[in-house]
Scaffold this active site. Sequence first.
Site, PDB file in Angstrom:
ATOM      1  N   ASP A 119       0.850  -1.174   0.000  1.00 39.72           N
ATOM      2  CA  ASP A 119       0.000   0.000   0.000  1.00 39.72           C
ATOM      3  C   ASP A 119       0.898   1.239   0.000  1.00 39.72           C
ATOM      4  O   ASP A 119       1.854   1.310   0.787  1.00 39.72           O
ATOM      5  CB  ASP A 119      -0.902  -0.021   1.237  1.00 39.72           C
ATOM      6  CG  ASP A 119      -1.946   1.075   1.214  1.00 39.72           C
ATOM      7  OD1 ASP A 119      -3.041   0.826   0.692  1.00 39.72           O
ATOM      8  OD2 ASP A 119      -1.662   2.184   1.706  1.00 39.72           O
ATOM      9  N   ASN A 127      -2.780  12.939  -3.172  1.00 40.30           N
ATOM     10  CA  ASN A 127      -3.949  13.355  -3.960  1.00 40.30           C
ATOM     11  C   ASN A 127      -4.472  14.716  -3.512  1.00 40.30           C
ATOM     12  O   ASN A 127      -4.798  15.577  -4.334  1.00 40.30           O
ATOM     13  CB  ASN A 127      -5.070  12.315  -3.837  1.00 40.30           C
ATOM     14  CG  ASN A 127      -5.003  11.259  -4.925  1.00 40.30           C
ATOM     15  OD1 ASN A 127      -4.364  11.447  -5.956  1.00 40.30           O
ATOM     16  ND2 ASN A 127      -5.652  10.130  -4.694  1.00 40.30           N
ATOM     17  N   HIS A 132      -5.451  14.553  -8.372  1.00 41.34           N
ATOM     18  CA  HIS A 132      -5.528  13.154  -8.812  1.00 41.34           C
ATOM     19  C   HIS A 132      -4.621  12.822 -10.005  1.00 41.34           C
ATOM     20  O   HIS A 132      -4.125  11.688 -10.082  1.00 41.34           O
ATOM     21  CB  HIS A 132      -6.972  12.792  -9.131  1.00 41.34           C
ATOM     22  CG  HIS A 132      -7.820  12.677  -7.894  1.00 41.34           C
ATOM     23  ND1 HIS A 132      -7.815  11.571  -7.085  1.00 41.34           N
ATOM     24  CD2 HIS A 132      -8.671  13.565  -7.315  1.00 41.34           C
ATOM     25  CE1 HIS A 132      -8.635  11.762  -6.072  1.00 41.34           C
ATOM     26  NE2 HIS A 132      -9.173  12.960  -6.180  1.00 41.34           N
ATOM     27  N   ASP A 136      -2.333   9.613  -9.971  1.00 46.34           N
ATOM     28  CA  ASP A 136      -2.288   8.575 -11.015  1.00 46.34           C
ATOM     29  C   ASP A 136      -0.858   8.349 -11.488  1.00 46.34           C
ATOM     30  O   ASP A 136      -0.451   7.210 -11.759  1.00 46.34           O
ATOM     31  CB  ASP A 136      -3.168   8.987 -12.201  1.00 46.34           C
ATOM     32  CG  ASP A 136      -4.649   8.937 -11.873  1.00 46.34           C
ATOM     33  OD1 ASP A 136      -5.017   8.375 -10.829  1.00 46.34           O
ATOM     34  OD2 ASP A 136      -5.444   9.481 -12.670  1.00 46.34           O
ATOM     35  N   GLU A 162      -4.811   2.493  -4.010  1.00 49.05           N
ATOM     36  CA  GLU A 162      -3.349   2.557  -3.927  1.00 49.05           C
ATOM     37  C   GLU A 162      -2.770   1.259  -3.382  1.00 49.05           C
ATOM     38  O   GLU A 162      -1.640   1.224  -2.904  1.00 49.05           O
ATOM     39  CB  GLU A 162      -2.912   3.730  -3.033  1.00 49.05           C
ATOM     40  CG  GLU A 162      -3.283   3.623  -1.574  1.00 49.05           C
ATOM     41  CD  GLU A 162      -4.676   4.161  -1.231  1.00 49.05           C
ATOM     42  OE1 GLU A 162      -4.902   4.475  -0.050  1.00 49.05           O
ATOM     43  OE2 GLU A 162      -5.520   4.275  -2.129  1.00 49.05           O
TER      44      GLU A 162
END
Length: 245
Positions: A119, A127, A132, A136, A162
Amino acid sequence: MSPDLTPSPDLFDAETRVLSAARATFDDPHAGLAEHREALGGLLAGYERLLRETRRLIGRSDREELEMNRLNQRLHELAGELEYRATHDSLTGVLNRAAVIEHARTLLGTSGMALVVLDIDHFKRINDSFGHPVGDQVIRGVVACLQPLVPPAARIGRVGGEEFTVLLPGRSIDVAETLAEQMRAAIAAHDFHLPDRSAVTASFGVGALAKGSSFDVAYRCADEALYAAKRGGRNRVMCADHVYG
């Protein structure tokens, strides 16, 4: 209501009539040269028309066959694209959650395996701070760090926003732990080009499954190891207590 008894039209009606007339002339012992020439001319005209029509139909058939082959090829391509989209994450190209579970259960029917769950640390902050699109970019960058390290038979999957899983067929928990540490170090050393130049790290949980074991149970244990790594300070690898089966 009575069925329609109207006969279907004869596609070669004109040729049939010319042929009948020519045969009648041929069979007539009293027909002269003029009648024979006329019958022959009718036969030639009918033959030429039939030849033209045959060539046209063959050409049309060839074009339709080519078009059918093209459509069939496109159908196979679309089927492959649909299958890919159904089993792969659109952002990263790795397996999606459903495909990870299906692949793991298939593997467990034939062999044991190890799995690594990871993770990205503080991903919400990334974010929230940078948006975002940057998030990404980080997710794709993490996959790029993992791909050169995993063995050919391994599969990487994105199982959450994630969160990722690496399936390692036939590998021991010790081998998986070593690989997880290599992955952790690769992510920590990678330049993700964040606006504030900060580093990105990830936490890892490692588990192992015997042949025929329950993927759900083992995944939950590896996930617990992952959260132990989170509680222990993040950017570290933790292993489940034992092999589950």
